[in-house]
Design an enzyme around this catalytic site. Structure first.
Site, mmCIF file in Angstrom:
data_model
loop_
_atom_site.group_PDB
_atom_site.id
_atom_site.type_symbol
_atom_site.label_atom_id
_atom_site.label_comp_id
_atom_site.label_asym_id
_atom_site.label_seq_id
_atom_site.Cartn_x
_atom_site.Cartn_y
_atom_site.Cartn_z
ATOM 1 N N ARG A 113 0.876 -1.176 0.000
ATOM 2 C CA ARG A 113 0.000 0.000 0.000
ATOM 3 C C ARG A 113 0.908 1.219 0.000
ATOM 4 O O ARG A 113 1.688 1.403 0.948
ATOM 5 C CB ARG A 113 -0.921 -0.013 1.216
ATOM 6 C CG ARG A 113 -1.661 1.281 1.413
ATOM 7 C CD ARG A 113 -2.785 1.193 2.422
ATOM 8 N NE ARG A 113 -3.911 0.466 1.862
ATOM 9 C CZ ARG A 113 -5.129 0.455 2.402
ATOM 10 N NH1 ARG A 113 -5.373 1.135 3.507
ATOM 11 N NH2 ARG A 113 -6.104 -0.235 1.839
ATOM 12 N N HIS A 140 -7.243 0.795 -6.574
ATOM 13 C CA HIS A 140 -7.500 -0.058 -5.397
ATOM 14 C C HIS A 140 -8.251 -1.313 -5.874
ATOM 15 O O HIS A 140 -9.428 -1.511 -5.575
ATOM 16 C CB HIS A 140 -8.303 0.714 -4.353
ATOM 17 C CG HIS A 140 -8.330 0.092 -2.986
ATOM 18 N ND1 HIS A 140 -7.567 -1.020 -2.649
ATOM 19 C CD2 HIS A 140 -9.027 0.410 -1.861
ATOM 20 C CE1 HIS A 140 -7.801 -1.334 -1.383
ATOM 21 N NE2 HIS A 140 -8.682 -0.497 -0.887
ATOM 22 N N GLN A 143 -10.310 -3.827 -3.597
ATOM 23 C CA GLN A 143 -11.624 -3.346 -3.164
ATOM 24 C C GLN A 143 -12.693 -3.676 -4.205
ATOM 25 O O GLN A 143 -13.807 -4.076 -3.868
ATOM 26 C CB GLN A 143 -11.558 -1.827 -2.922
ATOM 27 C CG GLN A 143 -12.830 -1.270 -2.336
ATOM 28 C CD GLN A 143 -13.118 -1.834 -0.957
ATOM 29 O OE1 GLN A 143 -12.242 -1.872 -0.102
ATOM 30 N NE2 GLN A 143 -14.348 -2.292 -0.733
ATOM 31 N N CYS A 276 -16.443 1.567 0.620
ATOM 32 C CA CYS A 276 -15.315 0.684 0.927
ATOM 33 C C CYS A 276 -14.886 0.743 2.388
ATOM 34 O O CYS A 276 -14.194 -0.160 2.855
ATOM 35 C CB CYS A 276 -14.138 1.030 0.022
ATOM 36 S SG CYS A 276 -13.460 2.669 0.327
ATOM 37 N N ARG A 303 -13.538 -8.624 1.515
ATOM 38 C CA ARG A 303 -12.132 -8.295 1.320
ATOM 39 C C ARG A 303 -11.250 -9.508 1.641
ATOM 40 O O ARG A 303 -10.190 -9.695 1.052
ATOM 41 C CB ARG A 303 -11.735 -7.083 2.196
ATOM 42 C CG ARG A 303 -12.351 -5.755 1.755
ATOM 43 C CD ARG A 303 -11.877 -5.356 0.361
ATOM 44 N NE ARG A 303 -10.439 -5.449 0.286
ATOM 45 C CZ ARG A 303 -9.598 -4.486 0.670
ATOM 46 N NH1 ARG A 303 -10.060 -3.319 1.080
ATOM 47 N NH2 ARG A 303 -8.292 -4.647 0.588
HETATM 48 N N1 CP Z 1 -11.311 -0.393 2.304
HETATM 49 C C1 CP Z 1 -10.028 -0.442 2.716
HETATM 50 O O1 CP Z 1 -9.109 -0.626 1.937
HETATM 51 O O2 CP Z 1 -9.881 -0.270 4.053
HETATM 52 P P1 CP Z 1 -8.529 -0.187 4.902
HETATM 53 O O3 CP Z 1 -7.937 1.161 4.601
HETATM 54 O O4 CP Z 1 -8.973 -0.320 6.320
HETATM 55 O O5 CP Z 1 -7.614 -1.286 4.462
HETATM 56 N N1 NVA Z 2 -9.861 6.587 -1.223
HETATM 57 C C1 NVA Z 2 -9.471 6.149 0.084
HETATM 58 C C2 NVA Z 2 -9.708 4.688 0.232
HETATM 59 C C3 NVA Z 2 -9.372 4.103 1.566
HETATM 60 C C4 NVA Z 2 -9.584 2.612 1.636
HETATM 61 C C5 NVA Z 2 -8.001 6.478 0.299
HETATM 62 O O1 NVA Z 2 -7.210 6.353 -0.665
HETATM 63 O O2 NVA Z 2 -7.635 6.879 1.390
#
Ligand code: CP
Ligand code: NVA
Length: 318
Positions: A113, A140, A143, A276, A303
């Site tokens: 990430r 993402h 998701q 999400c 997930r």
């Molecule tokens: N939806 C999602 O990716 O959540 P987290 O940031 O908690 O991993």
């Molecule tokens: N769009 C948000 C998604 C978090 C899961 C971010 O990038 O922070």
């Protein structure tokens, strides 16, 4: 799904339609086998990833992605290593290239990430094992698998269904519109001026829509115009991780984009709501978020089934 063995998982458009179908089907199979409602004795459940491991690089916070990957890898018999920003040399003392080359010698998979999508591209360029994008500023894809699984559970075949996105033109939207178009969904997007989806991703979505019989990819700045006639209404935070300094400005500019009962009333009868998570009340009212129409918690659970499917398919050990 055997063609997916050894491949990176970076964005939804890189999957063939067969790979997307295969990953969704495998996710459902894993839920049947490992889920709380399963009749399979957990001790006797198959452990196809015994001896395998995933390094998980997290440059940003996470609840779902971290916990679903660690727990899912454990259910499949493998090991996961959580590497937060202060746990490894990356970014302080070591490049992404060298990190990729080293982790590839220890682990069967590397999940990351990151902030800049280029970091995922750099990682996947040099890693000699499959890489999983666990969120970048542009994509993402994990998701989207969970979202499409929740929608198929609810509606069955999604072809011809209409998905409306209301809010920021962000990473979550990008893969969802790519995946929705691949499954033949109509896509209707409402974003405030200046917060629209990435133009390249939009172009790819339109190409996929044309190839897969999607009737409509529609963009507007008016939330109700996108939601009218839709079967699914989706939003996400207005302030993604890394954009915290823009909070005040964004909340002002997104005025009128909250998904609430009045907006949901514009959607088709039986329409559902997705988010999400994590969620803030400004983008969706409690009334919608905790309603019968809301699929947000099955979506979150998915997930785990979906990341398990991705890891097992990349390793060719289903
Ligand atoms: N939806 C999602 O990716 O959540 P987290 O940031 O908690 O991993
Ligand atoms: N769009 C948000 C998604 C978090 C899961 C971010 O990038 O922070």
């Amino acid at each position: 799904l055997t063609q997916f063995e050894g491949k990176h998982f970076i964005s939804i458009d890189q999957l063939s339609n067969d790979e997307l179908r295969g990953l969704l089907d495998l996710s459902k199979k894993y839920r049947d086998t490992y889920g709380k409602g399963s009749s399979v004795n957990p001790v006797e459940a198959p452990k196809p990833l015994t001896g395998q491991s995933v390094s998980m690089i997290f440059q940003k916070r996470s609840t779902r992605t971290r916990v679903s990957t660690e727990t899912g890898m454990n259910l499949l018999g493998g090991q996961s290593l959580f590497l937060g920003p202060s746990d490894i040399q990356l970014g302080v003392n070591e490049s992404m290239r060298d990190t990729a080359l080293v982790l590839s010698r220890f682990n069967s998979l590397v999940l990351a990430r990151v902030f800049a999508h280029d970091d995922i591209l750099e990682l996947s360029k040099y890693a000699t094992v499959p890489v999983i994008n666990a969120l970048s500023d542009l994509h993402h894809p994990l998701q989207t698998l969970a979202d499409l699984m929740a929608l198929e559970d609810h509606f069955g075949n999604l072809k011809g269904k209409t998905l409306a996105w209301v809010g920021d033109g962000n990473n979550v939207l990008h893969d969802l519109m790519l995946g929705g178009a691949k499954l033949g969904m109509n896509i209707r997007i409402a974003t405030p001026a200046g917060y629209d989806a990435n133009s390249g991703v939009l172009e790819t979505t339109k190409q996929l829509a044309a190839e897969n019989g999607t009737a409509d990819v529609f963009e507007t700045t008016v939330a109700s115009e996108a939601v009218k006639g839709s079967d699914v209404v989706v939003t996400d935070t207005w302030v993604s991780m890394g954009q915290e300094d823009e909070y005040e400005q964004r909340v002002k500019e997104f005025d009128g984009y909250q998904v609430n009962s009045a907006l949901m009333a514009q959607a088709n009868d039986g329409a559902v709501f997705l988010h999400c998570l994590p969620r803030h009340p400004e983008e969706v009212s409690d009334e919608v978020f905790y309603s019968e129409q809301s699929l947000v918690f099955p979506e979150a659970e998915n997930r785990m089934w979906t990341v398990m499917a991705v890891m097992a398919a990349q390793l060719g050990k289903l």
